[in-house]
Design an enzyme around this catalytic site. Structure first.
Site, PDB file in Angstrom:
ATOM      1  NE  ARG A 160      -1.817  -1.413   3.456  1.00 34.51           N
ATOM      2  CZ  ARG A 160      -2.288  -0.981   4.782  1.00 34.51           C
ATOM      3  NH1 ARG A 160      -3.359  -0.276   5.155  1.00 34.51           N
ATOM      4  NH2 ARG A 160      -1.300  -1.110   5.856  1.00 34.51           N
ATOM      5  CG  ASN A 194      -3.790  -4.397   3.633  1.00 34.53           C
ATOM      6  OD1 ASN A 194      -3.158  -4.472   2.615  1.00 34.53           O
ATOM      7  ND2 ASN A 194      -3.068  -4.365   4.751  1.00 34.53           N
TER       8      ASN A 194
END
Length: 92
Positions: free
Chosen positions: A17, A35
């Site tokens: 990320r 996520n």
């Protein structure tokens, strides 16, 4: 052009990320990455087609610790990817 990606594989716990946010910011894209509870990563972003395609290509391999096994791409609502900057959001 707004795009949604679901990235599968070893993509959580490897900085995916954060690396994606850095890539998207460098490309000037807006949107978010998070996520997912199923172990995948989801991203929704928009910008010029060339820059969107560059981030999609990057997502197919991700950062050094990632092992991407699949990327599912779909169109997204422009409003969902709009805003200022590119953000890491809570798990979905």
């Amino acid at each position: 052009m707004a795009t949604r990606l679901i990235i599968e594989g070893t993509v959580q716990g490897v900085g995916f990320r954060y690396a994606m946010a850095a890539q998207a910011t460098a490309l000037g894209l807006t949107g978010w990455v998070c996520n997912r509870h199923d172990g995948n990563v989801e991203a929704c972003f928009s910008g010029p087609q060339r820059d969107v395609e560059a981030l999609v290509a990057w997502a197919r391999h991700g950062p050094p610790g990632a092992r991407v096994t699949g990327v599912t791409r779909s169109a997204a609502d422009d409003a969902e990817a709009a805003g200022t900057g590119f953000h890491i959001v809570a798990t979905r």
